[in-house]
Write an enzyme that holds these catalytic residues in place. Structure first.
Site, PDB file in Angstrom:
ATOM      1  N   ARG A  67      -7.531   9.978   4.280  1.00 42.69           N
ATOM      2  CA  ARG A  67      -6.545   9.325   3.411  1.00 42.69           C
ATOM      3  C   ARG A  67      -6.079   8.055   4.112  1.00 42.69           C
ATOM      4  NH1 ARG A  67      -3.411   8.781   7.094  1.00 42.69           N
ATOM      5  NH2 ARG A  67      -1.869   8.060   5.582  1.00 42.69           N
ATOM      6  N   GLY A  68      -5.247   7.284   3.392  1.00 46.40           N
ATOM      7  CA  GLY A  68      -4.867   5.969   3.907  1.00 46.40           C
ATOM      8  C   GLY A  68      -5.828   4.951   3.292  1.00 46.40           C
ATOM      9  N   ALA A  69      -5.263   3.925   2.634  1.00 44.30           N
ATOM     10  CA  ALA A  69      -6.100   3.059   1.797  1.00 44.30           C
ATOM     11  C   ALA A  69      -7.309   2.449   2.529  1.00 44.30           C
ATOM     12  CB  ALA A  69      -5.230   1.983   1.162  1.00 44.30           C
ATOM     13  N   ARG A 108      -9.101   8.309  -6.093  1.00 47.37           N
ATOM     14  CA  ARG A 108      -7.694   7.973  -5.844  1.00 47.37           C
ATOM     15  C   ARG A 108      -7.447   6.570  -6.424  1.00 47.37           C
ATOM     16  NH1 ARG A 108      -4.895   9.584  -0.557  1.00 47.37           N
ATOM     17  NH2 ARG A 108      -3.181   9.639  -2.061  1.00 47.37           N
ATOM     18  N   GLN A 215       2.691  13.164   6.099  1.00 53.24           N
ATOM     19  CA  GLN A 215       1.830  12.295   6.915  1.00 53.24           C
ATOM     20  C   GLN A 215       2.590  11.702   8.100  1.00 53.24           C
ATOM     21  OE1 GLN A 215       2.065  12.272   3.604  1.00 53.24           O
ATOM     22  NE2 GLN A 215       0.186  11.623   2.594  1.00 53.24           N
ATOM     23  N   ASP A 256      -0.901   0.308  -0.159  1.00 54.83           N
ATOM     24  CA  ASP A 256      -2.093   0.765  -0.875  1.00 54.83           C
ATOM     25  C   ASP A 256      -2.633  -0.297  -1.821  1.00 54.83           C
ATOM     26  OD1 ASP A 256      -1.017   3.441   0.099  1.00 54.83           O
ATOM     27  OD2 ASP A 256      -2.979   3.910  -0.781  1.00 54.83           O
ATOM     28  N   ASN A 266       3.100   1.568  -2.027  1.00 55.85           N
ATOM     29  CA  ASN A 266       2.868   2.352  -0.801  1.00 55.85           C
ATOM     30  C   ASN A 266       3.402   3.761  -1.061  1.00 55.85           C
ATOM     31  OD1 ASN A 266       1.906   2.464   1.974  1.00 55.85           O
ATOM     32  ND2 ASN A 266       4.044   2.688   2.570  1.00 55.85           N
ATOM     33  N   LYS A 267       3.270   4.607  -0.078  1.00 53.11           N
ATOM     34  CA  LYS A 267       3.656   6.019  -0.201  1.00 53.11           C
ATOM     35  C   LYS A 267       5.034   6.188  -0.830  1.00 53.11           C
ATOM     36  CE  LYS A 267       1.775   8.913   0.503  1.00 53.11           C
ATOM     37  NZ  LYS A 267       1.066   9.579  -0.637  1.00 53.11           N
TER      38      LYS A 267
HETATM   39  O1  MRU Z   1      -1.536   9.419   0.209  1.00 48.52           O
HETATM   40  P1  MRU Z   1      -1.960   8.709   1.443  1.00 48.52           P
HETATM   41  O2  MRU Z   1      -1.725   9.484   2.697  1.00 48.52           O
HETATM   42  O3  MRU Z   1      -3.373   8.188   1.334  1.00 48.52           O
HETATM   43  O4  MRU Z   1      -1.008   7.442   1.494  1.00 48.52           O
HETATM   44  C1  MRU Z   1      -1.177   6.521   2.525  1.00 48.52           C
HETATM   45  C2  MRU Z   1      -0.180   5.431   2.510  1.00 48.52           C
HETATM   46  O5  MRU Z   1       0.673   5.347   1.664  1.00 48.52           O
HETATM   47  C3  MRU Z   1      -0.344   4.397   3.574  1.00 48.52           C
HETATM   48  O6  MRU Z   1       0.890   3.853   3.934  1.00 48.52           O
HETATM   49  C4  MRU Z   1      -1.241   3.276   3.022  1.00 48.52           C
HETATM   50  O7  MRU Z   1      -2.420   3.795   2.500  1.00 48.52           O
HETATM   51  C5  MRU Z   1      -1.549   2.284   4.047  1.00 48.52           C
HETATM   52  S1  MRU Z   1      -2.558   2.923   5.307  1.00 48.52           S
HETATM   53  C6  MRU Z   1      -2.919   1.701   6.391  1.00 48.52           C
END
Ligand code: MRU
Length: 371
Positions: A67-69, A108, A215, A256, A266-267
């Protein structure tokens, strides 16, 4: 088919692109398997899945093994290398690749980097469609590894730029995990913090736990403590009180998707932190590679927000353990992201430069720099 390998603390790849002792995703030598660190199990178990089919890569993205964009983008690029290998014997290579791409894209919806990586790989696939299966795989694998390496380099550059704006001493608050685990390596928001520490700044970190999947508590705290960077976890609801008491000097988060207006998805929970930072006159910054910027998206209202299973809220789980924390039959909301308006953000650090003041003009200027 997915092989699972228990590796303890050692990486299954002999030379990970990130150069670190762990990484979210790597394409194994031979280009037939993708190694993914199963982030659902961290911080208690460090286990890599070795995946040999593109559709299993899609499942791993959907179920948040990875996970993480930016890490999702890198993983999707590697998934398309597997897809090219699977094209052996198919009459229409590009139809096969497009179907694989569509499956990856459906996993996603919010992460801009996913579409960015898939577009780049499909464009290359188109130009080599008439080559042999083995040459196509090699060319796509080289490109995917380059994409990965470029993401690590982007993180290091935005880290340098962001570090300059961090206080020489004090507390930086971050949300979710925008670290090495969420990128090709090094991290975006955590890259800024790592670079600030490397520059001698005595910064400490507050990591919001980040409900519902934690996370921040699980991943950000794991990464930072491995680097011996002081980190304290708070529950998401503690931010306001901590800021009022003067316990936060700067905020930096990842992204994201960044719209043309400078609005940032973002999250979930990021927007509340940005509002609170504004109310307490604390700088709120974003770090993200250019692959997160979506200039076709006019503003935050057009950013697709992923809705996840409400059971993630009502039935938190870790490994084999699941807790039921709400009355049976009561439902819950679970939007995975929110949108922070550009007006609440002091600066966005990208590998192309700093976007500040945050808005369409500064983004358009950096867009002209090309890739
Ligand atoms: O749902 P996730 O864990 O994929 O969400 C991740 C985030 O919101 C991060 O802050 C974002 O993807 C940036 S990661 C460098």
């Amino acid at each position: 088919m997915t092989d699972t390998l228990r590796t303890g603390r050692s990486h299954p790849h002999p030379e990970p692109i990130s150069g670190a002792s762990y990484s979210a995703a790597e394409l194994m030598p031979g280009n037939r398997r993708v190694a993914l660190l199963d982030q659902r199990l961290l911080p208690t178990i460090e286990r890599y899945e070795l995946i040999s089919r593109c559709s299993d890569v899609a499942t791993a993205i959907k179920t948040m093994v990875v996970r993480g964009a930016p890490a999702i983008g890198v993983t999707a690029a590697y998934g398309l290398v597997l897809a090219a290998g699977e094209a052996q014997g198919t009459a229409d290579f590009m139809a096969h690749m497009r179907a694989a791409a569509a499956e990856l894209l459906a996993t996603r919806p919010t992460a801009s980097n996913l579409a960015h990586a898939v577009r780049a790989m499909l464009a290359l696939a188109e130009t080599i469609r008439d080559e042999s299966v083995s040459d196509r795989c090699t060319r796509l694998a080289d490109a995917a590894r380059e994409y990965h390496a470029a993401d690590v380099a982007a993180c290091k550059r935005m880290g340098e730029l962001g570090a300059r704006a961090m206080p020489d001493e004090g507390v930086i608050l971050t949300h979710c995990n925008a670290g090495a685990l969420a990128t090709g390596g090094y991290g975006s928001a955590l890259g800024v913090i790592r670079a600030a520490r490397a520059a001698g700044k005595r910064v400490r970190v507050i990591a919001c736990e980040t409900r519902p999947l934690l996370q921040g508590a699980r991943l950000t705290a794991w990464e930072l403590s491995r680097d011996l960077i002081p980190v304290t976890i708070i529950t998401d609801s503690m931010v306001a009180q901590l800021m009022r008491k003067g316990g936060v000097h700067a905020c930096v988060v990842g992204a994201d998707r960044i719209a043309r207006s400078g609005d940032v998805a973002n999250k979930i929970g990021t927007y509340s932190i940005a509002c609170l930072a504004k109310a307490h006159q604390i700088p709120f910054d974003v770090a993200a590679p250019w692959s997160t910027v979506d200039l076709a998206c006019v503003d935050g209202t057009f950013i697709p927000i992923e809705e996840r299973d409400p059971r993630e809220v009502t039935h938190p789980s870790h490994g084999d353990t699941t807790l039921s924390i709400a009355p049976e039959g009561v439902t819950a909301m679970n939007p995975a992201f929110d949108v922070t308006p550009a007006s609440l953000i002091r600066a966005i650090y990208t590998e192309r430069g700093v976007v500040s003041p945050v808005g369409p003009e500064a983004l358009a200027k950096l867009a002209l720099l090309g890739s």
